[in-house]
Design a protein around this motif. Structure first.
Motif, PDB file in Angstrom:
ATOM      1  N   TRP A  19       0.825  -1.206   0.000  1.00 18.68           N
ATOM      2  CA  TRP A  19       0.000   0.000   0.000  1.00 18.68           C
ATOM      3  C   TRP A  19       0.861   1.259   0.000  1.00 18.68           C
ATOM      4  O   TRP A  19       0.470   2.288  -0.548  1.00 18.68           O
ATOM      5  CB  TRP A  19      -0.941  -0.022   1.196  1.00 18.68           C
ATOM      6  N   LEU A  22       1.662   1.728  -3.517  1.00 18.87           N
ATOM      7  CA  LEU A  22       0.520   2.285  -4.238  1.00 18.87           C
ATOM      8  C   LEU A  22       0.409   3.788  -4.005  1.00 18.87           C
ATOM      9  O   LEU A  22       0.181   4.566  -4.941  1.00 18.87           O
ATOM     10  CB  LEU A  22      -0.763   1.574  -3.794  1.00 18.87           C
ATOM     11  N   LEU A 182      -5.915   2.346 -11.316  1.00 21.20           N
ATOM     12  CA  LEU A 182      -6.543   1.034 -11.454  1.00 21.20           C
ATOM     13  C   LEU A 182      -5.475  -0.039 -11.650  1.00 21.20           C
ATOM     14  O   LEU A 182      -5.514  -1.098 -11.007  1.00 21.20           O
ATOM     15  CB  LEU A 182      -7.517   1.041 -12.628  1.00 21.20           C
ATOM     16  N   TRP A 183      -4.517   0.245 -12.538  1.00 19.42           N
ATOM     17  CA  TRP A 183      -3.440  -0.730 -12.760  1.00 19.42           C
ATOM     18  C   TRP A 183      -2.633  -0.934 -11.490  1.00 19.42           C
ATOM     19  O   TRP A 183      -2.310  -2.081 -11.123  1.00 19.42           O
ATOM     20  CB  TRP A 183      -2.524  -0.237 -13.872  1.00 19.42           C
ATOM     21  N   PHE A 185      -3.583  -0.493  -8.411  1.00 20.47           N
ATOM     22  CA  PHE A 185      -4.387  -1.200  -7.413  1.00 20.47           C
ATOM     23  C   PHE A 185      -4.420  -2.700  -7.705  1.00 20.47           C
ATOM     24  O   PHE A 185      -4.228  -3.529  -6.806  1.00 20.47           O
ATOM     25  CB  PHE A 185      -5.803  -0.627  -7.381  1.00 20.47           C
ATOM     26  N   LEU A 186      -4.658  -3.045  -8.975  1.00 20.97           N
ATOM     27  CA  LEU A 186      -4.712  -4.469  -9.329  1.00 20.97           C
ATOM     28  C   LEU A 186      -3.350  -5.133  -9.141  1.00 20.97           C
ATOM     29  O   LEU A 186      -3.262  -6.250  -8.633  1.00 20.97           O
ATOM     30  CB  LEU A 186      -5.183  -4.618 -10.782  1.00 20.97           C
ATOM     31  N   ALA A 187      -2.289  -4.418  -9.557  1.00 30.67           N
ATOM     32  CA  ALA A 187      -0.946  -4.973  -9.382  1.00 30.67           C
ATOM     33  C   ALA A 187      -0.608  -5.129  -7.906  1.00 30.67           C
ATOM     34  O   ALA A 187      -0.020  -6.130  -7.492  1.00 30.67           O
ATOM     35  CB  ALA A 187       0.089  -4.082 -10.077  1.00 30.67           C
ATOM     36  N   ARG A 189      -2.747  -5.495  -5.433  1.00 27.76           N
ATOM     37  CA  ARG A 189      -3.548  -6.570  -4.852  1.00 27.76           C
ATOM     38  C   ARG A 189      -2.961  -7.937  -5.207  1.00 27.76           C
ATOM     39  O   ARG A 189      -2.882  -8.839  -4.357  1.00 27.76           O
ATOM     40  CB  ARG A 189      -4.989  -6.469  -5.338  1.00 27.76           C
ATOM     41  N   THR A 190      -2.530  -8.087  -6.472  1.00 31.28           N
ATOM     42  CA  THR A 190      -1.907  -9.351  -6.870  1.00 31.28           C
ATOM     43  C   THR A 190      -0.611  -9.590  -6.110  1.00 31.28           C
ATOM     44  O   THR A 190      -0.340 -10.700  -5.630  1.00 31.28           O
ATOM     45  CB  THR A 190      -1.632  -9.342  -8.381  1.00 31.28           C
ATOM     46  N   THR A 193      -1.362 -10.514  -2.546  1.00 29.19           N
ATOM     47  CA  THR A 193      -1.833 -11.895  -2.443  1.00 29.19           C
ATOM     48  C   THR A 193      -0.667 -12.874  -2.496  1.00 29.19           C
ATOM     49  O   THR A 193      -0.586 -13.828  -1.704  1.00 29.19           O
ATOM     50  CB  THR A 193      -2.824 -12.202  -3.575  1.00 29.19           C
TER      51      THR A 193
END
Length: 456
Positions: A19, A22, A182-183, A185-187, A189-190, A193
């Motif tokens: 984060w 991000l 958006l990119w 955030f998705l990156a 999150r991946t 994970t």
């Protein structure tokens, strides 16, 4: 002390590198777009002013040429014609032809602006007059003593164009920033994970619980490499724990019997006459030496396995010379046992290793071969480039179901009544320490122990 009135960031945001990455991406994106906007805006403003300046200078030069060639009357008529022509919205032109004392000769400006005709000054002015919509970029010139001319163009159209560019840039920047967020955030999150999976596995290992397996597949990036190393480490830890449990079980079993025998002998000595027999004392000492040998063997195996794959402490070793010197020592022992011993050692075979460990590896294999080879049999030692070390014998051989078990701790062949079954386990640990493998093949009759490079 924390102020309860000051809002605090969520705990996960403080701890999470993802984060923070991000948030850093957002700040860098905003800063980059801000710098780009400033560059574009200033470039657009400079280009717009240059366009208006060139238009004013061209218009003024044309009127000056008319005055020089045709005189004041023609110039006044041309100014009137230009004022009568409809201009594009925001691009109106304004003129003033006057005498040196300020008397108006032609044009739509009411009075002379604050601009120097003697130096052909160009400046933005706010003149007064009918139909003037805003600021004007004007340039003045002296036609002749007592006659001066000023030409001005409005630039509202350029201002509107600049405003439209700003608006378009803002919309495009907002769309780009939204896509970037958006990119990111998705990156993130991946990434979170994938990192959480590794952390979950290590937390489970730390808590002593059963660690979940990580997915074998994934992008071949740095995190994928880290995941592969973590998975290999998990399997390594599992193997070590299993080995530790096995060692503890075997150790408890192997030590219990000699300790009981030792206790019985010492009890017999304590209850016996004062002049205890030397035979009982020697038997007790033999039990103690046997226990010490067992513990030293286990310690050697543990230390060697812990350094498996480690390159620290390894130096170039002339394996040919080392093997030849050991072969000379075992030749006499083989002769005393009635076993024919031969060797075939290629010169110049070297290996980065630990010389004492390599000596022990060769000695263990030769000692094992001589122990199982009956009188009249043969033991052969060979060394080739690779390196590849072979020790063959004509003993009873190793059954297929024992070819892997024989290298485990405390595993002894049925015909092996002496020892603790640690020699071949130590040999395997030494081989792995040097990046080698050890395996047993059939010799028909007998067995062949082969030490060589790991197969890719």
């Amino acid at each position: 002390m924390d102020d309860p009135l000051i809002p605090r960031a969520p705990a996960f945001a403080k701890r999470s590198l993802v984060w923070r990455w991000l948030a850093g991406t957002l700040l860098v994106g905003l800063a980059g777009l801000g710098v780009l906007f400033m560059v574009v805006d200033r470039t657009t403003a400079a280009s717009s002013r240059q366009i208006v300046e060139q238009a004013v200078a061209t218009d003024l030069a044309g009127l000056v040429d008319i005055y020089v060639t045709s005189g004041e009357a023609e110039l006044s008529a041309r100014i009137a014609d230009r004022l009568a022509m409809p201009a594009a919205e925001g691009d109106a032109r304004h003129y003033l032809l006057s005498t040196g004392d300020g008397r108006k000769l032609a044009g739509d400006l009411e009075r002379w602006p604050q601009i120097s005709a003697e130096t052909s000054e160009m400046a933005i002015i706010t003149p007064q007059g009918p139909g003037i919509g805003g600021p004007v970029l004007a340039q003045a010139t002296m036609l002749e003593p007592g006659v001066r001319l000023v030409v001005g163009h409005e630039f509202a159209a350029q201002t509107a164009m600049r405003r439209d560019i700003r608006t378009g840039f803002a919309l495009a920047a907002a769309a780009l920033l939204a896509a970037l967020l958006l990119w990111a955030f998705l990156a993130a999150r991946t990434l979170r994970t994938r990192v959480d999976r590794v952390n979950t596995m290590f937390r489970a290992i730390g808590d002593g619980a059963s660690a979940p397996d990580l997915p074998e597949t994934g992008p071949p990036d740095e995190l994928g490499e880290l995941t592969a190393h973590a998975l290999a480490l998990k399997h390594r830890i599992g193997a070590l724990l299993a080995s530790q449990r096995q060692v503890n079980d075997h150790l408890a079993h192997e030590i219990r019997t000699p300790l009981v025998h030792l206790d019985n002998r010492l009890a017999a000595l304590a209850d016996g006459p004062e002049n205890a027999s030397a035979e009982a004392l020697n038997a007790a000492r033999a039990n103690i030496r046997d226990l010490v040998q067992l513990l030293e063997g286990l310690l050697d195996i543990a230390v060697t396995e812990a350094r498996s794959g480690e390159r620290i402490g390894l130096v170039p070793v002339d394996l040919s010379e080392t093997t030849a010197s050991i072969a000379e020592l075992f030749a006499d022992s083989a002769e005393d046992m009635g076993v024919r011993f031969t060797s075939d050692i290629a010169p110049g075979v070297t290996l980065a290793g630990d010389r004492p460990m390599l000596q022990r590896l060769v000695s263990n294999l030769l000692d094992n071969a001589l122990k199982f080879t009956p009188a009249g049999g043969e033991v052969h030692l060979s060394l080739r480039e690779g390196p590849e070390l072979r020790v063959s014998d004509t003993g009873p051989g190793v059954p297929d179901d024992w070819k892997t078990r024989i290298f485990q701790r405390f595993e002894r062949a049925e015909s092996d009544t002496n020892g603790h079954g640690l020699g071949l386990a130590l040999s395997q640990a030494i081989a792995r320490r040097h990046g080698l493998t050890i395996r047993v093949l059939d010799n028909n009759p007998g067995a062949v122990f082969v030490v060589g490079k790991r197969e890719r």
